[in-house]
Design an enzyme around this catalytic site. Sequence first.
Site, PDB file in Angstrom:
ATOM      1  N   ALA A  61       0.864  -1.233   0.040  1.00 32.43           N
ATOM      2  CA  ALA A  61      -0.043   0.020   0.145  1.00 32.43           C
ATOM      3  C   ALA A  61       0.985   1.137   0.052  1.00 32.43           C
ATOM      4  CB  ALA A  61      -1.069   0.060   1.229  1.00 32.43           C
ATOM      5  N   GLY A 106       0.089  -5.354   0.311  1.00 34.27           N
ATOM      6  CA  GLY A 106      -1.101  -5.628  -0.740  1.00 34.27           C
ATOM      7  C   GLY A 106      -0.786  -6.125  -1.913  1.00 34.27           C
ATOM      8  N   GLU A 109      -1.040  -9.861  -1.397  1.00 37.86           N
ATOM      9  CA  GLU A 109      -2.537  -9.996  -1.269  1.00 37.86           C
ATOM     10  C   GLU A 109      -3.016  -9.925  -2.840  1.00 37.86           C
ATOM     11  OE1 GLU A 109      -4.395  -8.088   2.702  1.00 37.86           O
ATOM     12  OE2 GLU A 109      -3.114  -7.007   1.599  1.00 37.86           O
ATOM     13  N   GLU A 129       2.435  -6.036   7.490  1.00 37.48           N
ATOM     14  CA  GLU A 129       1.577  -5.116   8.167  1.00 37.48           C
ATOM     15  C   GLU A 129       2.058  -5.107   9.530  1.00 37.48           C
ATOM     16  OE1 GLU A 129      -0.576  -6.425   4.364  1.00 37.48           O
ATOM     17  OE2 GLU A 129       0.652  -7.352   5.706  1.00 37.48           O
TER      18      GLU A 129
END
Length: 255
Positions: A61, A106, A109, A129
Site C-alpha cells: 500500500a 497488498g 494479497e 503489516e
Amino acid sequence: MTVNLEVAEGVGTIRLDRPPMNALDVATQDRLKELAEEAARRDDVRAVVIYGGEKVFAAGADIKEMQAMDHTAMVLRARDLQDSFTAVARIPKPVVAAVTGYALGGGCELALCADFRIAAENAKLGQPEILLGLIPGAGGTQRLSRLIGPSKAKDLIFTGRMVKADEALTLGLVDRVVPADEVYTQAHAWAAKLAQGPAIALRAAKESIDTGLETDLDTGLAVERNWFAGLFATEDRARGMKSFVEEGPGKAKFL
C-alpha cells in the site's frame, strides 16, 4: 493510468504501472477493480495475467497516503479496498500472477487473488503489516490461510517476515519459480493455453472450487452437481465429447 489492460491472443494482461514500486494507493485500487470487472465482462478476454513489470510486482500500500487516514476514514475505505481485490479473485476466468521482485503487503494479497502464481527467482513475498501495528486488510488473513494453511499463514503474518522465492514455493505460496526474464512469458503461455479451452467449463470449475472452499462439503457438492449437469447444455461439451469419440482425447477445438 496506474493500471492498464492489454489484450492479445485471448489473454488480458492487467499491468500495474505506478513507478517505482507500484504502491497501491486508492486510485490504483479503484482502477484495478474497474479493469478486473472489464476483463470479467469482455468476450475477447478468456484468461488473465496480473503483472507489475520486470522489476517489481507491487511493494504494498501507499504508506504515506494511509498515514494521513484516521479511523473514520479507514472505516469508510476498508470495504472498497477489499472489493478491489475481490474483483480480481472473482474474475470468472483463469488468472495467473506473474510475480517479479517484491510482492509485499497488498502486493502479496493481490497475488493471492490469482488462481496460479509464477514467481521470479529473485522474488520476495510477505505480509509485513504487523510491523506497522496493523494486520493485512485486503484479504491476506483469509486467502493466505486458505492457500498455505493457518499455522504457516500465522508465521508470516505474526512476524511480518519476507520469504524468498524458493521458500515461497515450499510453502505453496507460489506454484512455479523461473528465471526473472521468463516470468511474464511463462505466465502468458499458461494463460494462452487455457484461453483455448472451454470457457464455460473453466468458469464452472473455478466457481465450484472457490465456492467449495468457502462453505461446507454438501453445499460445495451441490454447486459442483449443478454446474456439471448444466454443462451438458453447452456447445463446448458437445464438441468435446464428439472429438473424444471420433479422434481420441485432447484434440477438441472449443469456441
